[in-house]
Design a protein around this motif. Structure first.
Motif, PDB file in Angstrom:
ATOM      1  N   ALA A 118       0.902  -1.163  -0.047  1.00  0.00           N
ATOM      2  CA  ALA A 118       0.062   0.059   0.012  1.00  0.00           C
ATOM      3  C   ALA A 118       0.944   1.158   0.034  1.00  0.00           C
ATOM      4  O   ALA A 118       0.580   2.245  -0.721  1.00  0.00           O
ATOM      5  N   ARG A 119       1.977   1.474   0.546  1.00  0.00           N
ATOM      6  CA  ARG A 119       2.834   2.434   0.699  1.00  0.00           C
ATOM      7  C   ARG A 119       3.482   2.546  -0.290  1.00  0.00           C
ATOM      8  O   ARG A 119       3.810   3.639  -1.003  1.00  0.00           O
ATOM      9  N   GLU A 120       4.092   1.394  -1.153  1.00  0.00           N
ATOM     10  CA  GLU A 120       5.044   1.464  -2.264  1.00  0.00           C
ATOM     11  C   GLU A 120       4.001   2.038  -3.459  1.00  0.00           C
ATOM     12  O   GLU A 120       4.365   2.788  -4.047  1.00  0.00           O
ATOM     13  N   THR A 121       2.636   1.719  -3.571  1.00  0.00           N
ATOM     14  CA  THR A 121       1.721   2.121  -4.370  1.00  0.00           C
ATOM     15  C   THR A 121       1.580   3.551  -4.276  1.00  0.00           C
ATOM     16  O   THR A 121       1.766   4.154  -5.320  1.00  0.00           O
ATOM     17  N   MET A 122       1.319   4.119  -3.113  1.00  0.00           N
ATOM     18  CA  MET A 122       1.209   5.399  -3.094  1.00  0.00           C
ATOM     19  C   MET A 122       2.675   6.321  -3.493  1.00  0.00           C
ATOM     20  O   MET A 122       2.564   7.328  -3.818  1.00  0.00           O
ATOM     21  N   THR A 123       3.858   5.521  -3.166  1.00  0.00           N
ATOM     22  CA  THR A 123       4.897   6.221  -3.628  1.00  0.00           C
ATOM     23  C   THR A 123       5.059   6.424  -5.019  1.00  0.00           C
ATOM     24  O   THR A 123       5.594   7.427  -5.581  1.00  0.00           O
ATOM     25  N   ARG A 124       4.726   5.396  -5.672  1.00  0.00           N
ATOM     26  CA  ARG A 124       4.768   5.283  -7.175  1.00  0.00           C
ATOM     27  C   ARG A 124       3.785   6.459  -7.910  1.00  0.00           C
ATOM     28  O   ARG A 124       4.072   6.994  -8.876  1.00  0.00           O
ATOM     29  N   LEU A 125       2.419   6.548  -7.293  1.00  0.00           N
ATOM     30  CA  LEU A 125       1.737   7.569  -8.020  1.00  0.00           C
ATOM     31  C   LEU A 125       2.487   8.859  -7.656  1.00  0.00           C
ATOM     32  O   LEU A 125       2.064   9.713  -8.576  1.00  0.00           O
ATOM     33  N   GLU A 126       2.971   9.264  -6.483  1.00  0.00           N
ATOM     34  CA  GLU A 126       3.512  10.471  -6.282  1.00  0.00           C
ATOM     35  C   GLU A 126       4.583  10.908  -7.222  1.00  0.00           C
ATOM     36  O   GLU A 126       4.840  12.053  -7.719  1.00  0.00           O
ATOM     37  N   ARG A 127       5.519   9.868  -7.635  1.00  0.00           N
ATOM     38  CA  ARG A 127       6.483  10.024  -8.708  1.00  0.00           C
ATOM     39  C   ARG A 127       5.985  10.253 -10.012  1.00  0.00           C
ATOM     40  O   ARG A 127       6.529  10.905 -10.565  1.00  0.00           O
ATOM     41  N   ILE A 128       5.067   9.481 -10.339  1.00  0.00           N
ATOM     42  CA  ILE A 128       4.399   9.820 -11.779  1.00  0.00           C
ATOM     43  C   ILE A 128       3.763  11.122 -11.543  1.00  0.00           C
ATOM     44  O   ILE A 128       4.016  11.914 -12.847  1.00  0.00           O
ATOM     45  N   ASN A 129       3.236  11.866 -10.667  1.00  0.00           N
ATOM     46  CA  ASN A 129       2.677  12.994 -10.665  1.00  0.00           C
ATOM     47  C   ASN A 129       3.847  13.933 -10.692  1.00  0.00           C
ATOM     48  O   ASN A 129       3.586  14.940 -11.429  1.00  0.00           O
ATOM     49  N   LYS A 130       4.710  13.696 -10.241  1.00  0.00           N
ATOM     50  CA  LYS A 130       6.039  14.624 -10.266  1.00  0.00           C
ATOM     51  C   LYS A 130       6.404  14.622 -11.504  1.00  0.00           C
ATOM     52  O   LYS A 130       6.863  15.741 -12.090  1.00  0.00           O
ATOM     53  N   TRP A 131       6.727  13.513 -12.240  1.00  0.00           N
ATOM     54  CA  TRP A 131       7.033  13.418 -13.685  1.00  0.00           C
ATOM     55  C   TRP A 131       6.206  14.214 -14.811  1.00  0.00           C
ATOM     56  O   TRP A 131       6.629  14.856 -15.575  1.00  0.00           O
ATOM     57  N   LEU A 132       4.727  14.233 -14.367  1.00  0.00           N
ATOM     58  CA  LEU A 132       4.142  15.183 -15.227  1.00  0.00           C
ATOM     59  C   LEU A 132       4.652  16.462 -15.375  1.00  0.00           C
ATOM     60  O   LEU A 132       4.430  17.227 -16.566  1.00  0.00           O
ATOM     61  N   GLY A 133       5.010  17.269 -14.191  1.00  0.00           N
ATOM     62  CA  GLY A 133       5.248  18.649 -14.569  1.00  0.00           C
ATOM     63  C   GLY A 133       6.714  18.864 -14.974  1.00  0.00           C
ATOM     64  O   GLY A 133       7.202  19.915 -15.425  1.00  0.00           O
ATOM     65  N   GLU A 134       7.543  17.707 -14.543  1.00  0.00           N
ATOM     66  CA  GLU A 134       8.954  17.928 -15.035  1.00  0.00           C
ATOM     67  C   GLU A 134       9.351  17.576 -16.541  1.00  0.00           C
ATOM     68  O   GLU A 134      10.061  18.125 -17.196  1.00  0.00           O
ATOM     69  N   TYR A 135       8.776  16.554 -17.103  1.00  0.00           N
ATOM     70  CA  TYR A 135       9.027  15.995 -18.189  1.00  0.00           C
ATOM     71  C   TYR A 135       8.017  15.855 -19.448  1.00  0.00           C
ATOM     72  O   TYR A 135       8.377  16.091 -20.400  1.00  0.00           O
ATOM     73  N   PHE A 136       6.611  16.081 -19.079  1.00  0.00           N
ATOM     74  CA  PHE A 136       5.893  15.844 -19.890  1.00  0.00           C
ATOM     75  C   PHE A 136       5.533  17.348 -20.617  1.00  0.00           C
ATOM     76  O   PHE A 136       5.643  18.417 -19.865  1.00  0.00           O
ATOM     77  N   PRO A 137       5.531  17.546 -21.972  1.00  0.00           N
ATOM     78  CA  PRO A 137       5.007  18.777 -22.563  1.00  0.00           C
ATOM     79  C   PRO A 137       3.458  18.966 -22.383  1.00  0.00           C
ATOM     80  O   PRO A 137       2.571  18.087 -22.398  1.00  0.00           O
ATOM     81  N   SER A 138       3.352  20.036 -22.502  1.00  0.00           N
ATOM     82  CA  SER A 138       1.739  20.586 -22.200  1.00  0.00           C
ATOM     83  C   SER A 138       0.998  20.382 -23.584  1.00  0.00           C
ATOM     84  O   SER A 138       1.618  20.473 -24.531  1.00  0.00           O
ATOM     85  N   ASP A 139      -0.312  20.281 -23.453  1.00  0.00           N
ATOM     86  CA  ASP A 139      -1.087  19.896 -24.708  1.00  0.00           C
ATOM     87  C   ASP A 139      -1.402  21.103 -25.200  1.00  0.00           C
ATOM     88  O   ASP A 139      -1.442  22.191 -24.579  1.00  0.00           O
ATOM     89  N   GLY A 140      -1.815  21.335 -26.642  1.00  0.00           N
ATOM     90  CA  GLY A 140      -2.204  22.443 -27.098  1.00  0.00           C
ATOM     91  C   GLY A 140      -1.165  23.203 -28.010  1.00  0.00           C
ATOM     92  O   GLY A 140      -0.186  22.199 -28.509  1.00  0.00           O
TER      93      GLY A 140
END
Length: 319
Positions: free
Chosen positions: A77-99
Motif C-alpha cells: 500500500a505504501r509503495e503504491t502511493m509512492t509510485r503515484l506521487e512519482r508519476i505525478n511529479k514526472w508530469l510537471g517535469e518531463y511531459f510537454p503541455s497540450d495545445g
C-alpha cells in the motif's frame, strides 16, 4: 555539479543529447532574444519532449491514472502511493503541455484527485472494509490517513491469511480468484504464510515439479510447451524421414518343412538371410567370370564360330 546557472545547465544538456534531440534543443536558442537562462533551458527541454511525446499526452496520462491504472500485485500500500506521487511529479517535469504552445508548464494532479486515484487502485475487499467502517470516510480523510488505513488492512490480511471478505475484481485492478480480497492477486496467500499462519495445501503431482506442486503432469505448462516443440519438429520433417515398419521379404516355397508333420507353403526370409543369399550368388558369379576370363586369355589368335563352339563343348565335358 555546479548546474545552478543557465549556461552550465545548457552545456550539460548538450553533452547528454545527440541527433534530432540535440538539434531541437539548439534550435530553441536560435530565436531572437532567447538567452541561456535556467527557465529557457527548461523550456528547450520541453521542446525536445514535444517531439517525442504524442499529442495530448498529459490528458491521456491523467485519463489512464483515473480509469485504467491497476495496482501491481507485488507493491504494498505504501509503495503504491509512492509510485503515484512519482508519476505525478514526472508530469510537471518531463511531459510537454497540450495545445499549441507545448513548452508551457504542466499542472500536476491535485492531492484530492490523487487520493481518489489511490482509492480506486485498492483491492475491492479493502474498499468494502472502508465503506463498512462508519467512523471512517475516504472522502473526508486525508491522503496520509487513507494510506495508513490501507496499511492496517494489509497487515490484517497477512496476519489472518487473506480472509478479508470481498472479492478481488479484475475490473478494479485485481487479478485474484474466488472471494478473497488478497492484494497479492493470486490463490495463494503469499507473504501471509511467512508468519506461520494457515497455508493452503497444494495438490497434484508433476513429473517435472514433483509431488504436491499444485498441478498434474497433464496440466504442466512446461511439459505442454515441450510437447508443442516436439510436434512442430516432427511435422517439419520431410516425408522420406518418416520411420517405416521393417518388412520381411516373402518368397514362394512349396518345400516340406524340417518336421514331416508340418508343410510350409510360403516361407518368410529376413533381410539378413536375403543379403546372405545375394552375397553367395555374387561370389559364384565372380568365380565363373574369372574362369571365363582365364580361358579367353589363353587364346592367342582369333577363333571362328566353329572353333569357339568346340572349345565350349570341351569345357562342358570336363566339368
Amino acid at each position: 555539479l555546479n548546474n545552478t546557472t543557465g549556461p552550465n545547465r545548457a552545456s550539460t544538456v548538450r553533452h547528454l543529447l545527440e541527433g534530432q534531440a540535440l538539434d531541437d534543443f539548439e534550435q530553441y536558442f536560435m530565436q531572437d532574444g532567447v538567452n541561456e537562462t535556467v527557465e529557457n533551458v527548461n523550456k528547450a527541454l520541453k521542446k525536445v519532449a514535444a517531439n517525442i511525446f504524442p499529442a495530448d499526452s498529459v490528458m491521456n496520462m491523467k485519463t489512464y491514472m483515473n480509469f485504467e491504472a491497476k495496482k501491481p500485485n507485488k507493491l504494498t500500500a505504501r509503495e503504491t502511493m509512492t509510485r503515484l506521487e512519482r508519476i505525478n511529479k514526472w508530469l510537471g517535469e518531463y511531459f510537454p503541455s497540450d495545445g499549441g504552445d507545448r513548452t508551457r508548464d504542466v499542472e500536476n494532479v491535485e492531492d484530492e484527485e490523487l487520493k481518489l486515484i489511490y482509492y480506486r487502485l485498492l483491492p475491492a475487499g479493502w474498499r468494502r472494509k472502508m465503506d463498512e467502517n462508519g467512523s471512517f470516510s475516504h472522502h473526508e480523510a486525508t491522503l496520509q490517513e487513507l494510506v495508513e488505513y490501507a496499511e492496517r488492512l494489509e497487515t490484517t490480511e497477512h496476519r489472518y491469511g487473506g480472509n478479508l471478505k470481498g472479492s478481488a475484481d479484475k475490473k478494479n485492478g485485481q487479478v485474484g480468484k474466488g472471494t478473497s480480497g488478497n492484494s497479492e492477486g493470486g490463490p495463494e496467500v503469499g507473504r501471509a504464510n511467512d508468519g506461520g499462519n494457515r497455508q493452503r495445501k497444494k495438490r497434484g503431482d508433476c513429473h517435472v515439479h514433483g509431488p504436491n506442486c499444485g498441478h498434474t503432469s497433464h496440466q504442466c505448462k512446461v511439459l505442454q510447451g515441450h510437447a508443442e516443440k516436439v510436434r512442430a519438429q516432427w511435422e517439419a520433417q520431410p516425408k522420406h524421414w518418416v520411420h517405416k515398419k521393417k518388412t520381411q521379404v516373402k518368397f514362394k516355397n512349396s518345400a516340406v518343412a524340417k518336421h514331416p508333420s508340418t508343410t510350409v507353403a510360403d516361407r518368410k526370409y529376413s533381410r539378413a538371410e536375403v543379403n546372405t543369399i545375394i552375397g553367395k550368388l555374387k561370389q559364384k558369379l565372380e568365380e565363373e567370370t574369372r574362369e571365363l576370363n582365364a580361358i579367353v586369355g589363353t587364346i592367342d589368335e582369333p577363333m571362328d564360330d566353329e572353333d569357339f563352339e568346340a572349345l565350349l563343348n570341351n569345357v562342358a565335358e570336363q566339368e
